[in-house]
Design a protein around this motif. Structure first.
Motif: not given
Length: 151
Positions: A53-58, A62
């Motif tokens: 997800e572009g570096g966001q914790t997936n 989560r």
């Protein structure tokens, strides 16, 4: 006029020419070969994981883990219905897990045998098992049979 095999050809537009990339600027797909400048998708294999997800914790990481599992201590019982006992055994015969295994009514002993109440029973039987369902116990005892819980 009959159709001949040598007259067959693909319809117009059904066969698309292969995209030839990196063959000079005049081709329209030269230099960067349609991948643009720099960036993850321009390099090497350019593969990105489905969960990325572009570096966001997936989302998988989560979402909290929850619940309870009793897996290491779970008991698995081999199941036998009273209709099976009716079919394979004669009157007043004693039934034990070993006999069920010997007659190939159950494939494996696991943690024991549980007798369930599916079907009807007409013969009195002496059944020794690890567990009985309420209906199975009632059906066996209603015809004059006995149930015995073994450990």
């Amino acid at each position: 006029m009959p159709l001949k095999i040598e007259d067959l050809k693909p319809t117009e537009g059904s066969r698309k020419a292969k995209k030839r990339v990196g063959r000079g600027s005049g081709s329209g797909l030269g230099k960067t070969s349609g991948k643009g400048h720099k960036g993850q998708k321009a390099r090497g294999s350019g593969k990105i994981s489905k969960i990325f997800e572009g570096g966001q914790t997936n989302i998988i990481r989560r979402t909290p883990k929850y619940g309870f599992t009793n897996k290491p201590f779970k008991k698995v019982y081999s199941i036998v219905n009273v209709e099976t006992l009716e079919k394979y055994f004669s009157e007043n015969e004693e039934i034990t897990p070993e006999i069920l295994l010997e007659k190939k009514i159950i494939k494996k002993l696991n943690d024991g045998v549980k007798i369930l109440g599916k079907g009807e029973i007409t013969k009195p039987l002496v059944v020794k098992a690890n567990l009985f369902s309420r209906s199975a116990k009632e059906k066996i005892e209603a015809v004059g049979g006995k149930t015995e819980v073994i450990q």
